[in-house]
Design a protein around this motif. Structure first.
Motif, PDB file in Angstrom:
ATOM      1  N   GLN A  94     -10.788   0.728   1.238  1.00  0.00           N
ATOM      2  CA  GLN A  94      -9.852  -0.192   0.602  1.00  0.00           C
ATOM      3  C   GLN A  94      -8.647  -0.502   1.491  1.00  0.00           C
ATOM      4  OE1 GLN A  94      -9.720  -1.989  -2.413  1.00  0.00           O
ATOM      5  NE2 GLN A  94     -11.913  -1.581  -2.210  1.00  0.00           N
ATOM      6  N   GLU A  95      -8.416   0.315   2.509  1.00  0.00           N
ATOM      7  CA  GLU A  95      -7.294   0.084   3.419  1.00  0.00           C
ATOM      8  C   GLU A  95      -7.690  -0.721   4.654  1.00  0.00           C
ATOM      9  OE1 GLU A  95      -4.956   3.503   4.429  1.00  0.00           O
ATOM     10  OE2 GLU A  95      -5.301   4.461   2.493  1.00  0.00           O
ATOM     11  N   PHE A 130       2.700   1.728  -3.504  1.00  0.00           N
ATOM     12  CA  PHE A 130       1.897   2.182  -4.633  1.00  0.00           C
ATOM     13  C   PHE A 130       1.331   3.578  -4.436  1.00  0.00           C
ATOM     14  CE2 PHE A 130       1.084  -2.559  -5.244  1.00  0.00           C
ATOM     15  CZ  PHE A 130       2.110  -2.671  -6.167  1.00  0.00           C
ATOM     16  N   ASP A 131       1.543   4.187  -3.295  1.00  0.00           N
ATOM     17  CA  ASP A 131       0.979   5.508  -3.031  1.00  0.00           C
ATOM     18  C   ASP A 131       2.000   6.366  -2.287  1.00  0.00           C
ATOM     19  OD1 ASP A 131      -0.864   7.554  -2.987  1.00  0.00           O
ATOM     20  OD2 ASP A 131      -1.830   6.883  -1.149  1.00  0.00           O
ATOM     21  N   GLY A 132       3.196   6.497  -2.854  1.00  0.00           N
ATOM     22  CA  GLY A 132       4.239   7.255  -2.177  1.00  0.00           C
ATOM     23  C   GLY A 132       5.403   7.526  -3.109  1.00  0.00           C
ATOM     24  N   ARG A 187     -11.370   5.504  -0.305  1.00  0.00           N
ATOM     25  CA  ARG A 187      -9.966   5.114  -0.144  1.00  0.00           C
ATOM     26  C   ARG A 187      -9.751   4.322   1.136  1.00  0.00           C
ATOM     27  NH1 ARG A 187      -5.979   7.183   2.762  1.00  0.00           N
ATOM     28  NH2 ARG A 187      -7.056   9.148   3.163  1.00  0.00           N
ATOM     29  N   ARG A 243     -12.440  10.140   0.006  1.00  0.00           N
ATOM     30  CA  ARG A 243     -11.633   9.660   1.137  1.00  0.00           C
ATOM     31  C   ARG A 243     -12.260   8.423   1.757  1.00  0.00           C
ATOM     32  NH1 ARG A 243      -9.670  13.751   5.772  1.00  0.00           N
ATOM     33  NH2 ARG A 243      -8.720  14.638   3.906  1.00  0.00           N
ATOM     34  N   ALA A 282       0.830  -1.204   0.000  1.00  0.00           N
ATOM     35  CA  ALA A 282       0.000   0.000   0.000  1.00  0.00           C
ATOM     36  C   ALA A 282       0.865   1.255   0.000  1.00  0.00           C
ATOM     37  CB  ALA A 282      -0.935  -0.013   1.206  1.00  0.00           C
ATOM     38  N   ARG A 283       1.941   1.251   0.808  1.00  0.00           N
ATOM     39  CA  ARG A 283       2.856   2.401   0.852  1.00  0.00           C
ATOM     40  C   ARG A 283       3.615   2.547  -0.463  1.00  0.00           C
ATOM     41  NH1 ARG A 283       6.909   1.880   5.496  1.00  0.00           N
ATOM     42  NH2 ARG A 283       7.519   3.938   4.728  1.00  0.00           N
ATOM     43  N   ALA A 297       6.338   4.978  -5.968  1.00  0.00           N
ATOM     44  CA  ALA A 297       5.485   5.083  -7.151  1.00  0.00           C
ATOM     45  C   ALA A 297       5.843   6.308  -7.981  1.00  0.00           C
ATOM     46  CB  ALA A 297       4.023   5.145  -6.726  1.00  0.00           C
TER      47      ALA A 297
END
Length: 472
Positions: free
Chosen positions: A242-243, A186-188, A239, A236, A183-184, A191
């Protein structure tokens, strides 16, 4: 929730034979589609057209210029009947089924074992959009929208992840630690570097991230699910769903919203409804604390907004006392959804400059509720959970001096498919609770600003008034 008649899946075709039978534009289109894969394409065509010949040559496919016979199916992983002749396509489909080869018949969904979706190709990432053959043009329109959303180089990031899978499996324990790492990633910053073309830098940053102490802390989001319509859920909220490892949800939250969470997330229904509280509030708070302290990411889904009659204050206090970090994700509250459905302003210059959120429960006794004084001064009042005490609300306000002709709107199941809007005045509000045709959650709006409402469709609060209107 609607159910699919087909199960979406990806079929492995790398290095495998895929048979296409046809000569014209339909066969050429399927050849181009398969050309986006690493399948071994074999085209059977008695009289191949110029378009098909050009695609076969460009994609290095095999072409057999002859009539189809069942022997062509030997060793095929998939077959496509694209002759554009119904009788011939039926014959090919029957032969494929006899041979045990899944077949797709162009423009004949009833003959298909599988449907070819519209594809967004960011190899190795692929997005497939299908309508089960019902509306392929719609699938192409959706594909165009998704194409615009996804960076052309997104495949680089997926390729990097593919190359790191073995390392991640060796260095990080299975389960939550790995999921949070991905997760980190793909969104940090990893990426960002990959998408800019710096694959080496992205790989180095990912390796450093793996060397860090795994994040095992728990977290709770108190999320407003809105009034029910899925497209009123905030970005939000989507999002964090999904987490989440755990989704704790109320009975008024639609199944479609709960389903927007991860498929592998644990779901806990706490089913609170008026007069039927399946799980006491103290136990709900204890669940949130327990799951958060266990290191899990928790979404507490509440209908509407969690801070308006959602008892979020008690849950925040419990989480704070237990040292569990949390965040509130606001939602569209029922009053706003009801007003939008009624096309009614809640404030209006020169008429109503204040808005009151109230619960009808405090109007059940003989004492005038605290908010009634504000209603007398011109405020618009939104009464939650008010259907059963509508008569008491009306009586108290009229006794206190509010005009019996004050406009009133009542909205059942606001912003949902079975929504109903009722209009009348304060003197008719008492009739609401006695109506057998109203059994869903109702929000009541009271105030002079409602005289400006312009609903697209509405019923009268009073069935008698409704009959008079219909007769007229």
């Amino acid at each position: 929730m609607p159910r699919l008649s087909s199960f979406p899946a990806f079929h492995r075709v790398e290095g495998r034979k895929v048979l296409i039978v046809g000569s014209g534009p339909a066969a050429a289109a399927k050849t181009r589609l398969l050309g986006e894969t690493s399948a071994r394409i074999v085209v059977v065509s008695g009289t191949p057209g110029a378009e098909l010949l050009a695609d076969v040559e460009r994609l290095d496919a095999s072409l057999l210029v002859e009539a189809f016979n069942p022997g062509h199916l030997e060793g095929a992983a998939l077959a496509f009947a694209a002759t554009e002749d119904e009788a011939e396509d039926r014959r090919i489909a029957a032969a494929a089924r006899t041979a045990g080869v899944p077949v797709n018949v162009v423009d004949r969904p009833e003959l298909c074992d599988f449907i070819t979706p519209a594809i967004v190709n960011r190899a190795p990432l692929a997005v497939a959009i299908g309508t089960e053959g019902a509306a392929p043009v719609l699938a192409r329109h959706v594909r165009a929208k998704i194409e615009a959303l996804l960076a052309p180089d997104l495949g680089r990031l997926a390729g990097l992840a593919e190359g790191l899978r073995g390392t991640v499996a060796r260095l990080l324990p299975a389960g939550e630690a790995r999921r949070r790492f991905w997760a980190r990633m793909f969104d940090g910053p990893v990426a960002a570097r990959a998408l800019s073309g710096d694959i080496a830098g992205a790989r180095s940053a990912a390796m450093r991230m793996m060397a860090e102490e795994p994040d095992a802390s728990g977290f709770v989001w108190l999320v407003g699910a809105g009034p029910g319509a899925t497209d009123l859920l905030t970005l939000r909220a989507q999002r964090v769903l999904q987490e989440a490892d755990v989704i704790v949800y109320d009975a008024l939250v639609p199944e479609e919203v709960v389903a927007m969470g991860r498929r592998d997330a644990e779901r806990i229904s706490v089913g609170k409804r008026k007069g039927r509280h399946e799980v006491p509030q103290a136990e709900i708070s204890a669940i949130l604390v327990r799951e958060g302290k266990a290191g899990r990411r928790v979404v507490r889904l509440k209908s509407g907004d969690p801070l308006i009659f959602g008892r979020a204050g008690e849950e925040m206090a419990a989480l704070a006392d237990a040292g569990v970090p949390y965040e509130v994700v606001p939602g569209v509250t029922a009053a706003f959804a009801a007003a939008a459905s009624a096309r009614a302003p809640l404030t209006l210059r020169g008429i109503a400059s204040s808005l009151v959120f109230a619960t009808g429960h405090d109007a059940d006794g003989r004492t005038l509720p605290d908010w009634a004084g504000l209603a007398l001064q011109g405020a618009t009042v939104a009464v939650y959970m008010g259907r059963s005490v509508a008569a008491a609300v009306a009586d108290r306000l009229i006794e206190a001096g509010l005009s019996a002709e004050t406009p009133v709107a009542a909205v059942e199941n606001a912003a949902q498919a079975d929504e109903r809007v009722f209009f009348g005045d304060l003197s008719e509000l008492s009739m609401l609770a006695a109506r057998p045709d109203v059994d869903g959650p109702v929000l009541i709006l009271i105030g002079r600003a409602l005289a400006q409402a312009r609903p697209a469709a509405a019923d009268a609060l009073s069935p008698k008034a409704r009959r008079t209107t219909e007769a007229a």
